[in-house]
Design a protein around this motif. Structure first.
Motif, PDB file in Angstrom:
ATOM      1  N   ARG A 139       0.812  -1.220   0.000  1.00  0.00           N
ATOM      2  CA  ARG A 139       0.000   0.000   0.000  1.00  0.00           C
ATOM      3  C   ARG A 139       0.844   1.268   0.000  1.00  0.00           C
ATOM      4  NH1 ARG A 139      -3.081  -2.826   4.167  1.00  0.00           N
ATOM      5  NH2 ARG A 139      -4.944  -3.763   3.244  1.00  0.00           N
ATOM      6  N   THR A 140       2.016   1.220   0.613  1.00  0.00           N
ATOM      7  CA  THR A 140       2.785   2.452   0.814  1.00  0.00           C
ATOM      8  C   THR A 140       4.036   2.561  -0.048  1.00  0.00           C
ATOM      9  OG1 THR A 140       4.064   1.456   2.635  1.00  0.00           O
ATOM     10  CG2 THR A 140       1.998   2.563   3.208  1.00  0.00           C
ATOM     11  N   GLY A 141       4.499   1.469  -0.634  1.00  0.00           N
ATOM     12  CA  GLY A 141       5.753   1.500  -1.376  1.00  0.00           C
ATOM     13  C   GLY A 141       5.619   2.114  -2.761  1.00  0.00           C
ATOM     14  N   SER A 142       6.563   2.981  -3.119  1.00  0.00           N
ATOM     15  CA  SER A 142       6.609   3.516  -4.482  1.00  0.00           C
ATOM     16  C   SER A 142       7.158   2.440  -5.417  1.00  0.00           C
ATOM     17  CB  SER A 142       7.530   4.737  -4.527  1.00  0.00           C
ATOM     18  OG  SER A 142       8.885   4.342  -4.283  1.00  0.00           O
ATOM     19  N   GLN A 143       7.122   2.719  -6.726  1.00  0.00           N
ATOM     20  CA  GLN A 143       7.670   1.761  -7.686  1.00  0.00           C
ATOM     21  C   GLN A 143       9.149   1.506  -7.418  1.00  0.00           C
ATOM     22  OE1 GLN A 143       6.768   3.257 -11.654  1.00  0.00           O
ATOM     23  NE2 GLN A 143       5.017   1.893 -11.794  1.00  0.00           N
ATOM     24  N   GLY A 144       9.892   2.580  -7.152  1.00  0.00           N
ATOM     25  CA  GLY A 144      11.316   2.427  -6.893  1.00  0.00           C
ATOM     26  C   GLY A 144      11.602   1.659  -5.620  1.00  0.00           C
ATOM     27  N   GLN A 145      10.803   1.925  -4.578  1.00  0.00           N
ATOM     28  CA  GLN A 145      10.998   1.206  -3.314  1.00  0.00           C
ATOM     29  C   GLN A 145      10.656  -0.275  -3.471  1.00  0.00           C
ATOM     30  OE1 GLN A 145       8.432   3.805  -1.032  1.00  0.00           O
ATOM     31  NE2 GLN A 145      10.168   4.607   0.154  1.00  0.00           N
ATOM     32  N   CYS A 146       9.581  -0.561  -4.187  1.00  0.00           N
ATOM     33  CA  CYS A 146       9.195  -1.960  -4.396  1.00  0.00           C
ATOM     34  C   CYS A 146      10.249  -2.685  -5.231  1.00  0.00           C
ATOM     35  CB  CYS A 146       7.828  -2.035  -5.068  1.00  0.00           C
ATOM     36  SG  CYS A 146       6.443  -1.555  -3.997  1.00  0.00           S
ATOM     37  N   LYS A 147      10.773  -2.024  -6.272  1.00  0.00           N
ATOM     38  CA  LYS A 147      11.801  -2.658  -7.098  1.00  0.00           C
ATOM     39  C   LYS A 147      13.088  -2.862  -6.290  1.00  0.00           C
ATOM     40  CE  LYS A 147      13.454  -4.450 -10.835  1.00  0.00           C
ATOM     41  NZ  LYS A 147      13.320  -3.882 -12.180  1.00  0.00           N
ATOM     42  N   THR A 148      13.438  -1.889  -5.456  1.00  0.00           N
ATOM     43  CA  THR A 148      14.606  -2.036  -4.592  1.00  0.00           C
ATOM     44  C   THR A 148      14.427  -3.230  -3.661  1.00  0.00           C
ATOM     45  OG1 THR A 148      15.055   0.340  -4.631  1.00  0.00           O
ATOM     46  CG2 THR A 148      16.037  -0.912  -2.840  1.00  0.00           C
ATOM     47  N   PHE A 149      13.218  -3.356  -3.107  1.00  0.00           N
ATOM     48  CA  PHE A 149      12.988  -4.454  -2.168  1.00  0.00           C
ATOM     49  C   PHE A 149      13.022  -5.810  -2.851  1.00  0.00           C
ATOM     50  CE2 PHE A 149      10.253  -7.465   0.035  1.00  0.00           C
ATOM     51  CZ  PHE A 149      10.895  -7.507   1.267  1.00  0.00           C
ATOM     52  N   THR A 150      12.363  -5.945  -4.002  1.00  0.00           N
ATOM     53  CA  THR A 150      12.365  -7.259  -4.659  1.00  0.00           C
ATOM     54  C   THR A 150      13.777  -7.646  -5.101  1.00  0.00           C
ATOM     55  OG1 THR A 150      11.743  -6.253  -6.787  1.00  0.00           O
ATOM     56  CG2 THR A 150       9.965  -7.128  -5.410  1.00  0.00           C
ATOM     57  N   THR A 151      14.575  -6.664  -5.513  1.00  0.00           N
ATOM     58  CA  THR A 151      15.966  -6.961  -5.861  1.00  0.00           C
ATOM     59  C   THR A 151      16.732  -7.401  -4.616  1.00  0.00           C
ATOM     60  OG1 THR A 151      15.891  -5.300  -7.632  1.00  0.00           O
ATOM     61  CG2 THR A 151      18.063  -6.040  -6.904  1.00  0.00           C
ATOM     62  N   ALA A 152      16.535  -6.682  -3.505  1.00  0.00           N
ATOM     63  CA  ALA A 152      17.181  -7.071  -2.248  1.00  0.00           C
ATOM     64  C   ALA A 152      16.743  -8.468  -1.822  1.00  0.00           C
ATOM     65  CB  ALA A 152      16.840  -6.056  -1.158  1.00  0.00           C
ATOM     66  N   LEU A 153      15.480  -8.780  -2.043  1.00  0.00           N
ATOM     67  CA  LEU A 153      14.952 -10.093  -1.684  1.00  0.00           C
ATOM     68  C   LEU A 153      15.632 -11.197  -2.484  1.00  0.00           C
ATOM     69  CD1 LEU A 153      12.711 -10.682   0.358  1.00  0.00           C
ATOM     70  CD2 LEU A 153      11.096 -10.778  -1.543  1.00  0.00           C
ATOM     71  N   ARG A 154      15.853 -10.954  -3.773  1.00  0.00           N
ATOM     72  CA  ARG A 154      16.521 -11.964  -4.604  1.00  0.00           C
ATOM     73  C   ARG A 154      17.993 -12.121  -4.215  1.00  0.00           C
ATOM     74  NH1 ARG A 154      12.569 -15.170  -6.385  1.00  0.00           N
ATOM     75  NH2 ARG A 154      11.104 -14.115  -7.782  1.00  0.00           N
ATOM     76  N   LEU A 155      18.650 -11.031  -3.858  1.00  0.00           N
ATOM     77  CA  LEU A 155      20.038 -11.147  -3.426  1.00  0.00           C
ATOM     78  C   LEU A 155      20.120 -11.864  -2.076  1.00  0.00           C
ATOM     79  CD1 LEU A 155      21.531  -7.684  -4.465  1.00  0.00           C
ATOM     80  CD2 LEU A 155      21.329  -9.800  -5.797  1.00  0.00           C
ATOM     81  N   ALA A 156      19.144 -11.630  -1.211  1.00  0.00           N
ATOM     82  CA  ALA A 156      19.075 -12.362   0.054  1.00  0.00           C
ATOM     83  C   ALA A 156      18.834 -13.847  -0.206  1.00  0.00           C
ATOM     84  CB  ALA A 156      17.958 -11.788   0.924  1.00  0.00           C
ATOM     85  N   GLN A 157      17.985 -14.138  -1.155  1.00  0.00           N
ATOM     86  CA  GLN A 157      17.732 -15.532  -1.554  1.00  0.00           C
ATOM     87  C   GLN A 157      19.008 -16.188  -2.034  1.00  0.00           C
ATOM     88  OE1 GLN A 157      14.437 -15.882  -4.324  1.00  0.00           O
ATOM     89  NE2 GLN A 157      15.374 -17.643  -5.320  1.00  0.00           N
ATOM     90  N   TYR A 158      19.795 -15.465  -2.822  1.00  0.00           N
ATOM     91  CA  TYR A 158      21.085 -15.980  -3.296  1.00  0.00           C
ATOM     92  C   TYR A 158      21.995 -16.305  -2.117  1.00  0.00           C
ATOM     93  CZ  TYR A 158      25.427 -16.264  -5.985  1.00  0.00           C
ATOM     94  OH  TYR A 158      26.605 -16.697  -6.542  1.00  0.00           O
TER      95      TYR A 158
END
Length: 377
Positions: free
Chosen positions: A275-294
């Motif tokens: 609800r609160t995340g901008s496009q840039g914040q959401c993209k930053t988070f999903t990228t961080a999530l994938r690097l954490a997954q790695y």
């Protein structure tokens, strides 16, 4: 671990492709719809036996063709390994390792770990709980065979129970026999998911901070498991939940409680990110999530997974792009496959790597080498 060679025939829009890869960085440049993502999807499929895009096997076969094939040669733990995949319309797919076909595809999961970041990752934040459960299952299954076995047993029991409900059967002896098996599997699924989400939340938070830089933002993952509820009892028993829900389930004719209803709450500064995340914040988070997954898979498997980055720089400002480049080209990451429509981004990421790289131009399913270079170590 790294992928040395890939041959494709009739995979999506790729009629024929023969590619030799750099052990560090591989870049694919082209307009949208040309086949860049399809190549990454072929690599993804060889690792986890399904398409990243979620399409059926028949949809992977090139239009007006009856079959598709893929052959890949990896270097894994210092040993050359070959995988071959064959699919034909109306027939069972075949996956072979060193020429020997798997009797069960679940035996393959986790042997060739990988992580893929793509524009569809936004669904992890804004999509339904099914998206997050699918993601949990895919990642944990690559590192924990017992989890995968528990998941298979639970889903089998769930299918049997739903079949009884749809048939209107009310014999509680039959239900109890199935539910006992479901309960044992659900306990391990719940315990493993709880630990995994807690671990990944810490990793994702650190990667988010590294990418966001000075932005004073905090992110979090909170597991919402069915066995956390009071209805599961002090022991966290699925049996108690199923027993209390049986009359309701008999009316609606499906199982309404259990791990297949688990979810993850994703937060930004304590508020729901969807609800609160901008496009840039959401993209930053999903990228961080994938690097954490790695990071998680690297520790769990003691292999460096393949890292597939599909259009990863879209919707990010130049400073965040720069920080991602610095992260993924560092010593903590192994072989990388990255796609973009922007040559400038690819040139910049190549300038960051200390190893060799390769680049291709992609047009209508054809891959043309642009340049290769090897830097001094």
């Amino acid at each position: 671990m790294h992928l040395d060679h890939l041959s494709l025939t009739n995979f999506k829009n790729i009629a024929e492709a023969r590619l030799e890869f750099s052990p560090k960085l591989n870049c694919f440049l082209g307009n949208n719809g040309m086949g860049k993502s399809n190549l990454l999807d072929a690599i993804f499929y060889l690792g986890v036996c399904r398409s990243f895009s979620g399409v059926t096997d028949n949809m992977l076969i090139r239009r007006d063709e009856d079959f598709c094939m893929a052959r890949a040669v990896y270097t894994r733990r210092g040993i050359s390994e070959e995988l071959t995949l064959g699919m034909a319309r109306g027939k069972r797919k075949s996956l072979k390792r060193a020429g020997k076909e798997y009797s069960r595809l679940s035996e393959h999961i986790g042997l060739f770990p990988l992580v893929m970041s793509a524009p569809q990752d936004i669904e992890l934040i804004r999509g339904a709980g099914e998206e997050r459960r699918r993601w949990m299952n895919m990642v944990i299954s690559q590192s924990d065979k017992r989890y995968l076995d528990s998941l298979i047993r639970f889903n089998s029991g769930l299918e049997q129970r739903n079949r009884l409900l749809r048939a209107g059967i009310v014999d509680h002896t039959l239900y109890e026999a199935i539910e006992t098996v479901m309960d044992a599997a659900a306990r391990y699924i719940h315990e493993t998911r709880t630990r995994w989400v807690a671990e990944l939340s810490g990793l994702a938070g650190r990667y988010y901070a590294a990418i966001a830089g000075d932005a004073a933002e905090s992110v979090g993952l909170n597991f919402r498991g069915s066995l956390d509820s009071d209805g599961a009892g002090a022991s966290g028993s699925l049996l108690a939940l199923l027993d209390s829900a049986r009359r309701h389930d008999e009316i609606v004719r499906h199982t309404s409680v259990g791990p297949h209803r688990d979810d993850i709450e994703i937060t930004l500064d304590g508020m729901p990110m969807r609800r609160t995340g901008s496009q840039g914040q959401c993209k930053t988070f999903t990228t961080a999530l994938r690097l954490a997954q790695y990071d998680f898979l690297h520790r769990a498997t003691e292999l460096r997974p393949l890292l597939l980055l599909d259009d990863v720089f879209d919707k990010l400002d130049s400073s965040r792009v720069e920080r991602i480049m610095e992260l993924v080209t560092g010593d903590d990451f192994g072989q990388i496959f990255v796609t973009d429509t922007n040559r400038k981004h690819l040139d910049e990421i190549m300038d960051h790597t200390a190893g060799d790289y390769a680049m291709w131009s992609v047009s209508l399913g054809n891959f043309t080498p642009i340049t290769t270079r090897e830097k001094a170590e």
